[in-house]
Design a protein around this motif. Structure first.
Motif, PDB file in Angstrom:
ATOM      1  N   THR A   4       0.816  -1.217   0.000  1.00 19.70           N
ATOM      2  CA  THR A   4       0.000   0.000   0.000  1.00 19.70           C
ATOM      3  C   THR A   4       0.849   1.265   0.000  1.00 19.70           C
ATOM      4  N   ALA A   5       2.166   1.123   0.107  1.00 17.55           N
ATOM      5  CA  ALA A   5       3.024   2.308   0.131  1.00 17.55           C
ATOM      6  C   ALA A   5       4.421   1.937  -0.345  1.00 17.55           C
ATOM      7  N   GLY A   6       5.141   2.950  -0.821  1.00 18.33           N
ATOM      8  CA  GLY A   6       6.477   2.718  -1.369  1.00 18.33           C
ATOM      9  C   GLY A   6       7.458   2.192  -0.340  1.00 18.33           C
ATOM     10  N   MET A   7       7.224   2.525   0.954  1.00 19.23           N
ATOM     11  CA  MET A   7       8.213   2.151   1.969  1.00 19.23           C
ATOM     12  C   MET A   7       8.163   0.681   2.367  1.00 19.23           C
ATOM     13  N   GLN A   8       7.107  -0.017   1.948  1.00 16.05           N
ATOM     14  CA  GLN A   8       6.937  -1.381   2.453  1.00 16.05           C
ATOM     15  C   GLN A   8       8.130  -2.289   2.154  1.00 16.05           C
ATOM     16  N   PHE A  50      -1.624  -0.867  -4.089  1.00 15.36           N
ATOM     17  CA  PHE A  50      -3.024  -1.275  -4.204  1.00 15.36           C
ATOM     18  C   PHE A  50      -3.683  -1.050  -2.851  1.00 15.36           C
ATOM     19  N   ARG A  51      -4.743  -0.234  -2.837  1.00 12.40           N
ATOM     20  CA  ARG A  51      -5.476  -0.023  -1.584  1.00 12.40           C
ATOM     21  C   ARG A  51      -6.937  -0.381  -1.821  1.00 12.40           C
ATOM     22  N   THR A  52      -7.460  -1.226  -0.965  1.00 13.79           N
ATOM     23  CA  THR A  52      -8.837  -1.658  -1.189  1.00 13.79           C
ATOM     24  C   THR A  52      -9.819  -0.619  -0.676  1.00 13.79           C
ATOM     25  N   GLU A  61       0.156   4.413  -8.437  1.00 15.31           N
ATOM     26  CA  GLU A  61       1.608   4.399  -8.303  1.00 15.31           C
ATOM     27  C   GLU A  61       2.021   5.460  -7.290  1.00 15.31           C
ATOM     28  N   MET A  62       3.109   5.160  -6.572  1.00 14.66           N
ATOM     29  CA  MET A  62       3.595   6.123  -5.582  1.00 14.66           C
ATOM     30  C   MET A  62       5.061   6.434  -5.852  1.00 14.66           C
ATOM     31  N   LEU A  63       5.344   7.727  -5.995  1.00 16.57           N
ATOM     32  CA  LEU A  63       6.735   8.142  -6.147  1.00 16.57           C
ATOM     33  C   LEU A  63       7.268   8.419  -4.752  1.00 16.57           C
ATOM     34  N   PHE A  71       0.385  11.857  11.378  1.00 19.10           N
ATOM     35  CA  PHE A  71       1.284  10.872  11.948  1.00 19.10           C
ATOM     36  C   PHE A  71       1.123   9.648  11.075  1.00 19.10           C
ATOM     37  N   TRP A  72       2.211   9.176  10.496  1.00 19.97           N
ATOM     38  CA  TRP A  72       2.056   8.105   9.510  1.00 19.97           C
ATOM     39  C   TRP A  72       2.554   6.754  10.021  1.00 19.97           C
ATOM     40  N   GLY A  73       1.752   5.710   9.725  1.00 20.00           N
ATOM     41  CA  GLY A  73       2.161   4.336   9.945  1.00 20.00           C
ATOM     42  C   GLY A  73       1.866   3.860  11.363  1.00 20.00           C
ATOM     43  N   TRP A 102       2.120  15.598  -1.599  1.00 21.26           N
ATOM     44  CA  TRP A 102       3.340  14.891  -1.172  1.00 21.26           C
ATOM     45  C   TRP A 102       3.307  14.722   0.338  1.00 21.26           C
ATOM     46  N   ASN A 103       3.648  13.554   0.785  1.00 21.98           N
ATOM     47  CA  ASN A 103       3.701  13.288   2.219  1.00 21.98           C
ATOM     48  C   ASN A 103       5.148  13.016   2.614  1.00 21.98           C
ATOM     49  N   LEU A 104       5.682  13.830   3.504  1.00 24.71           N
ATOM     50  CA  LEU A 104       7.051  13.610   3.981  1.00 24.71           C
ATOM     51  C   LEU A 104       6.960  13.040   5.390  1.00 24.71           C
ATOM     52  N   VAL A 105       7.397  11.797   5.542  1.00 22.52           N
ATOM     53  CA  VAL A 105       7.318  11.178   6.870  1.00 22.52           C
ATOM     54  C   VAL A 105       8.691  11.236   7.530  1.00 22.52           C
ATOM     55  N   PHE A 106       8.685  11.739   8.748  1.00 24.70           N
ATOM     56  CA  PHE A 106       9.941  11.811   9.502  1.00 24.70           C
ATOM     57  C   PHE A 106       9.936  10.635  10.472  1.00 24.70           C
ATOM     58  N   ILE A 157      13.925   9.207   6.468  1.00 26.88           N
ATOM     59  CA  ILE A 157      12.950   9.954   5.684  1.00 26.88           C
ATOM     60  C   ILE A 157      12.237   8.963   4.779  1.00 26.88           C
ATOM     61  N   ASP A 158      10.928   9.057   4.761  1.00 22.68           N
ATOM     62  CA  ASP A 158      10.106   8.216   3.885  1.00 22.68           C
ATOM     63  C   ASP A 158       9.091   9.152   3.239  1.00 22.68           C
ATOM     64  N   THR A 159       9.123   9.284   1.934  1.00 20.56           N
ATOM     65  CA  THR A 159       8.149  10.205   1.324  1.00 20.56           C
ATOM     66  C   THR A 159       7.298   9.499   0.288  1.00 20.56           C
ATOM     67  N   GLY A 160       6.152  10.070   0.000  1.00 21.90           N
ATOM     68  CA  GLY A 160       5.270   9.464  -0.997  1.00 21.90           C
ATOM     69  C   GLY A 160       4.422  10.501  -1.717  1.00 21.90           C
ATOM     70  N   ILE A 161       4.442  10.409  -3.042  1.00 24.07           N
ATOM     71  CA  ILE A 161       3.580  11.263  -3.875  1.00 24.07           C
ATOM     72  C   ILE A 161       2.582  10.340  -4.565  1.00 24.07           C
TER      73      ILE A 161
HETATM   74  N1  SER Z   1       4.568   6.030   3.643  1.00 29.36           N
HETATM   75  C1  SER Z   1       3.992   7.325   3.431  1.00 29.36           C
HETATM   76  C2  SER Z   1       2.631   7.253   2.729  1.00 29.36           C
HETATM   77  O1  SER Z   1       2.221   6.213   2.291  1.00 29.36           O
HETATM   78  C3  SER Z   1       4.933   8.165   2.618  1.00 29.36           C
HETATM   79  O2  SER Z   1       5.311   7.442   1.523  1.00 29.36           O
HETATM   80  O3  SER Z   1       1.990   8.267   2.640  1.00 29.36           O
END
Ligand code: SER
Length: 636
Positions: free
Chosen positions: A75-79, A107-109, A125-127, A203-205, A248-252, A271-275
């Protein structure tokens, strides 16, 4: 004019109209500011190049099916970087860098039933860019903020004056992110465009119950007053309009949420970011809906030609077909097959929903083949396995379509018996929807033809009830992101507990669970017992389980320490190594409070045994010395 000539003319008109749309989109530019209009492939490349030029290693997308079994989908690029982010693996060793960049298939249901609006997709898609731990070249908040502004403003041409940012305002032991506020100010975002938001938004994750997580800062873009609700407090996360969109989401990442639900400081910061790629693309192409960007433009115009209907008149249907064909193609190429459980169940729902909606605009079976081929063509360069899996994708959809057509035919049989009625009740129409795959619109159309009234409110109520039940079931197993299990899984888990207790009542308390397995079709239960069961014993067990289904026992979940759970008499499976905290599931008669079953189990369950409908043992055999095996089905 002959019929054929008329049809040809109609097709040419549609063709012309779609051509005009296409030229419009390529030439008109954006209405949302001074942006650089670009096609999807260019945006992907610009992003990856930007970070590669700044020392990041490009990592290809991982599969949509994650290795972590507690989440259904990626569901996210960081997985794919989870172990590196929590410090358990070294990314410099495995990727040659601590700075990574990717374009990830996700893929998010969420709520599949909601697809059809401007922004939702199942597949997207997530950049993202990552800085893992901090070596001498590492970056944390400041680097992430600097890069993000440079990419958006200098590379893409977004107007800095239209940017808003949100930051975490603090919650309990986790402090307010004043560092981020100062940094945004330092890089030219004035205080009036910095919003402090709660844990829910900022707050992410973690992705599953445990894992790396942290406060985040989101960057939003103001698309202009003409799209706004006019309220004085309109801005990021506005409930009334989509004037300001998140890009854009910037996760610290500073924390690790442990099994007890506590937030421990990570040994390293990341740093974990997602567009959201489609969303940014829409912005750059001056479109409110991602379905109108170049990703879908050819698809939509061809669908207009084939269906001889206009996208503008059938937006929801067109979007559902486009979204579901694209996501099914990706799921199958990553190895999912339609079934009644888990990932396979999601795919089945997508395909059947796509087919149902295609009937609303009179599309014929196999119409989708050319559209799948278009999608393959669109994505083959970035995700080559859609090409290598081409045959598999087409064959899988074909098989599912054939199965579904048979179900629909039986539904038509049912409808024939209903045509003499004056009104169809909500339950009747819901049953057509649920058991035979008829969307409400299709039933309404048939009813209208025959002059029959339909209780639409009743239908909506039945649908809501059903969705609440399946959501509850899904959250039990997948609590958090990426949830959506099949209800069948929950039912079979509950049936397994009923069977276990029934066996102990009929054969004796020496019966202990030795193994258990559930798939789309049946449950399998291995238990300690030396002799073959007699036909009478099998019937007695079956009858007892069916009696408990009929009585509608409540299924209650309690979380407790393992020792306490065992002391309370909850059955456990001795081969399993349990965590400190476990779920105990109790099934009891709410009138007499009599407990029929109490077991420790990590699986999902239904809320009431009546949801199982019925239970049948289909096989009783030997599994190994002193162990018997039962296979059973429900709802037959
Ligand atoms: N993991 C965060 C998100 O999915 C940033 O990529 O939004």
């Amino acid at each position: 004019m002959s019929f054929q000539a008329h049809k040809n003319l109609q097709i040419s008109v549609y063709f012309l109209l779609s051509l005009i749309d296409k030229v419009n989109y390529l030439t008109k530019g954006s209405q949302f500011g001074n942006l650089i209009v670009m096609e999807s492939y260019k945006l992907r490349k610009l992003f990856l190049d930007f970070f590669e030029e700044r020392g990041h290693k490009i990592v290809p997308s991982s599969s949509l099916l994650p290795t972590d079994p507690s989440v259904l989908f990626t569901t996210a690029g960081m997985q794919q970087f989870s172990l590196y982010l929590s410090g358990r693996k070294d990314s410099a060793k495995d990727f040659g860098s601590k700075h990574l960049v990717s374009c990830q298939k996700c893929f998010r249901t969420g709520d599949i039933e909601e697809i059809g609006d401007d922004t939702h997709h199942t597949f997207f898609e997530m950049l993202g860019n990552w800085s893992i731990g901090q070596d001498e070249n590492g970056y944390f908040k400041e680097g992430a903020i600097k890069y993000a502004l440079e990419f958006l403003v200098d590379t893409l041409g977004l107007e800095k004056e239209r940017l808003f940012v949100t930051v975490f305002k603090g919650d309990g032991n986790i402090p307010r992110d004043s560092e981020a506020i100062e940094l945004w100010k330092k890089y030219g975002i004035p205080m009036e465009r910095i919003m402090e938001c709660s844990k829910r938004d900022n707050f992410w994750g973690p992705v599953s119950d445990t894992g790396p997580c942290g406060p985040c800062s989101e960057i939003h873009y103001d698309r202009g007053e003409h799209l706004g609700c006019g309220r004085t407090d309109c801005g990021p996360n506005c409930d009334h309009c989509k004037r300001v969109v998140e890009i854009w989401n910037l996760v610290f990442m500073q924390y690790f949420k442990n099994e007890k639900g506590e937030y421990e400081l990570l040994n390293q910061t990341n740093i974990d970011t997602g567009i959201g790629f489609e969303r940014l693309l829409s912005l750059l192409q001056g479109k409110s809906a991602s379905y109108e960007t170049d990703i879908f433009a050819d698809f939509i115009s061809q669908l207009e030609i084939v269906s001889k209907t206009r996208y503008d008149d059938n937006k929801k249907t067109f979007r559902i077909i486009a979204d579901h064909i694209r996501s099914s193609m990706f799921l199958i190429s990553d190895g999912v097959e339609p079934s009644n459980l888990g990932q396979g169940y999601v795919l089945r729902r997508l395909l059947r929903r796509m087919i149902r909606y295609s009937k609303l605009i009179n599309l014929k079976p196999k119409f989708w083949i050319e559209f799948v081929l278009m999608m393959i063509d669109k994505y083959k360069d970035i995700y080559p396995n859609v090409m290598s899996q081409k045959e598999e994708i087409i064959e899988t959809i074909k098989r599912e379509e054939e199965k579904f057509e048979k179900t629909i035919q039986s539904g038509l049989g049912i409808i024939e018996k209903m045509v003499d009625k004056k009104e169809w009740s909500g339950e009747e129409v819901f049953d057509l929807y649920q058991s035979y795959g008829f969307p409400l619109e299709l039933s309404l159309e048939i009813a209208k033809e025959k002059g029959i009234n339909v209780d639409v409110n009743g239908f909506n109520k039945a649908l809501e009830k059903h969705q609440d039940l399946s959501r509850a079931g899904a959250e039990k197993k997948f609590g958090g992101v990426g949830k959506d299990s099949g209800e069948v899984g929950a039912k079979l888990h509950t049936a397994t507990h009923l069977l276990h207790s029934a066996l102990r009542k009929v054969l004796g308390s020496h019966v202990k669970q030795m193994g258990s397995d559930i798939n789309a079709e049946r449950l399998r239960f291995d238990f300690s017992h030396t002799e073959k069961m007699s036909p009478e014993q099998i019937k007695e067990v079956e009858d007892l389980v069916n009696e408990k289904i009929k009585q509608g026992l409540l299924v209650k979940k309690e979380e407790m320490e393992i020792d306490k759970a065992l002391a309370s008499g909850a059955l456990a499976f001795f081969k399993e190594k349990y965590p400190d905290m476990v779920n105990v599931w109790t099934m009891f008669d709410s009138d007499s409070e009599e407990v029929f079953s109490k077991e420790i189990c990590a699986g999902p369950h239904v809320e009431n045994t009546s949801e199982l409908m019925s239970f049948k043992i289909i096989k009783e055999e030997s599994s190994s010395a002193g162990v018997r095996r039962i296979k059973a089905v429900i709802n037959q």
